[in-house]
Write a protein that holds these residues in place. Structure first.
Motif, PDB file in Angstrom:
ATOM      1  N   MET A 226      60.347 -63.577 -15.932  1.00  6.75           N
ATOM      2  CA  MET A 226      59.480 -62.398 -15.867  1.00  6.75           C
ATOM      3  C   MET A 226      58.548 -62.363 -17.080  1.00  6.75           C
ATOM      4  O   MET A 226      58.970 -62.624 -18.204  1.00  6.75           O
ATOM      5  CB  MET A 226      60.320 -61.109 -15.841  1.00  6.75           C
ATOM      6  CG  MET A 226      61.081 -60.893 -14.554  1.00  6.75           C
ATOM      7  SD  MET A 226      62.042 -59.346 -14.625  1.00  6.75           S
ATOM      8  CE  MET A 226      62.759 -59.327 -12.984  1.00  6.75           C
ATOM      9  N   GLY A 231      59.880 -55.109 -17.580  1.00  2.00           N
ATOM     10  CA  GLY A 231      60.582 -55.542 -16.367  1.00  2.00           C
ATOM     11  C   GLY A 231      61.900 -56.212 -16.697  1.00  2.00           C
ATOM     12  O   GLY A 231      62.907 -55.993 -16.025  1.00  2.00           O
ATOM     13  N   ARG A 232      61.898 -57.026 -17.758  1.00  2.00           N
ATOM     14  CA  ARG A 232      63.144 -57.675 -18.179  1.00  2.00           C
ATOM     15  C   ARG A 232      64.182 -56.641 -18.604  1.00  2.00           C
ATOM     16  O   ARG A 232      65.355 -56.734 -18.231  1.00  2.00           O
ATOM     17  CB  ARG A 232      62.869 -58.607 -19.358  1.00  2.00           C
ATOM     18  CG  ARG A 232      62.139 -59.885 -19.003  1.00  2.00           C
ATOM     19  CD  ARG A 232      62.003 -60.730 -20.240  1.00  2.00           C
ATOM     20  NE  ARG A 232      61.192 -61.908 -20.000  1.00  2.00           N
ATOM     21  CZ  ARG A 232      60.870 -62.794 -20.938  1.00  2.00           C
ATOM     22  NH1 ARG A 232      61.307 -62.601 -22.183  1.00  2.00           N
ATOM     23  NH2 ARG A 232      60.138 -63.843 -20.657  1.00  2.00           N
TER      24      ARG A 232
END
Length: 319
Positions: A226, A231-232
């Motif tokens: 990613m 998002g991670r």
């Protein structure tokens, strides 16, 4: 051939033979049991009443909380009774019944944790296909399939154990009944039983553990690819609670069933870890690390406080 008298009950030596330590342990495990019942009941209630918690993840979490309620209730009440009782006995049939439920519920929980790992894999690695991959019908099949496989597995081992004759003192160096603890007490040939329990454990544990490892292998690979840091972080947060529970449960259960039965304190420790301590910790792990669950709990508590406030106000007006 040698003469022997078949026993009709076992003695559960429990955790300690010191009266003062037993009193302290009774209070400690009573608190743990109350926390387990309260925490898991809260999770079940929150998932039931909050419309935002309708995804497969919370469907599985609700079943995990229900399993933890059952798991703790199979062993803890008898352990509490023995801590305050002078006669720490349990009938052979009652012991076999307890061993059946411990193995069945424990096996179901292992399968359910593997199913939850697959759910996280589908959500993170295939977000666009998640609705198709984890349909309501498929989720129900996974849950009921976990129950059926674990119960059949436990039933086979229980039926094999029922045919055994028990005569060696009838003393179990533990606080509950589990199949490995029963074999040294038997005068019968237990080779078939030992082979069955080992095969059951290896197939069951390796299958569930392999699914968990493969799921998280794909998850970590997707997360590392990613580009967005946010998002991670979000992906890791959705997995951290489940991964913590998996390590606690699988670690202690595997060590308990792999090590030879000798009545050592480590056997009791590992049994306590996966059958008493982990069911208490699961609600706290999920509620502390999951924002949606924490938000739902705050709403539920606020609603309850508001309701009791209205009831109290009406009572005052009437009086």
């Amino acid at each position: 051939m040698r003469n022997f008298s078949v026993v009709s009950e076992f003695i559960l030596l429990g955790l300690s033979d010191d009266a003062q330590i037993q009193a302290l342990l009774f209070v400690a495990f009573l608190v743990i049991y109350v926390l387990t019942l309260t925490g898991n009941s809260m999770i079940l209630l929150v998932i039931r009443v909050d419309a935002h918690l309708r995804s497969p993840m919370y469907f599985f979490l609700g079943h995990l909380s229900f399993l933890d309620l059952l798991y703790s209730s199979v062993s803890t009440p008898k352990m509490l009774e023995n801590l305050v009782s002078e006669t720490k006995t349990i009938p052979v049939k009652g012991c076999l019944a307890q061993a059946f439920f411990v193995f069945a519920i424990g096996g179901t929980e292992a399968l359910l944790l593997a199913v939850m790992a697959y759910d996280r894999y589908a959500a993170i690695c295939h977000p666009l296909l998640y609705g198709q991959m984890m349909s309501d019908r498929f989720c129900q099949v996974l849950v009921w399939g976990s129950w059926i496989l674990a119960i059949l597995n436990s039933l086979i081992n229980t039926l094999l154990a029922v045919s055994l004759d028990f005569c060696h003192y009838g003393t179990i160096h533990n606080y509950n009944c589990e199949f490995p603890s029963l074999f040294p007490l038997s005068c019968s040939d237990v080779s078939t039983n030992a082979t069955a329990i080992v095969c059951s454990f290896v197939i069951h544990a390796s299958g569930t553990f392999l699914l968990v490892v493969c799921s998280y292998g794909c998850i970590f690979s997707t997360i590392l690819n990613m580009s967005s840091t946010r998002g991670r972080s979000k992906a890791f947060s959705t997995c951290s609670s489940h991964l913590t529970v998996v390590m606690l449960y699988f670690g202690s259960a595997c060590l308990r069933y792999v090590m030879p039965t000798s009545g050592s304190p480590m056997e009791t420790f590992f049994s306590l870890q996966y059958s008493v301590i982990t069911p208490m910790l699961n609600p706290f792990i999920y509620s502390l690390k999951n924002k949606e669950v924490k938000t739902a709990m705050r709403k539920l508590l606020a609603r309850c406080c508001h309701h009791f406030g209205e009831v109290d106000q009406r009572h005052r007006v009437k009086s």
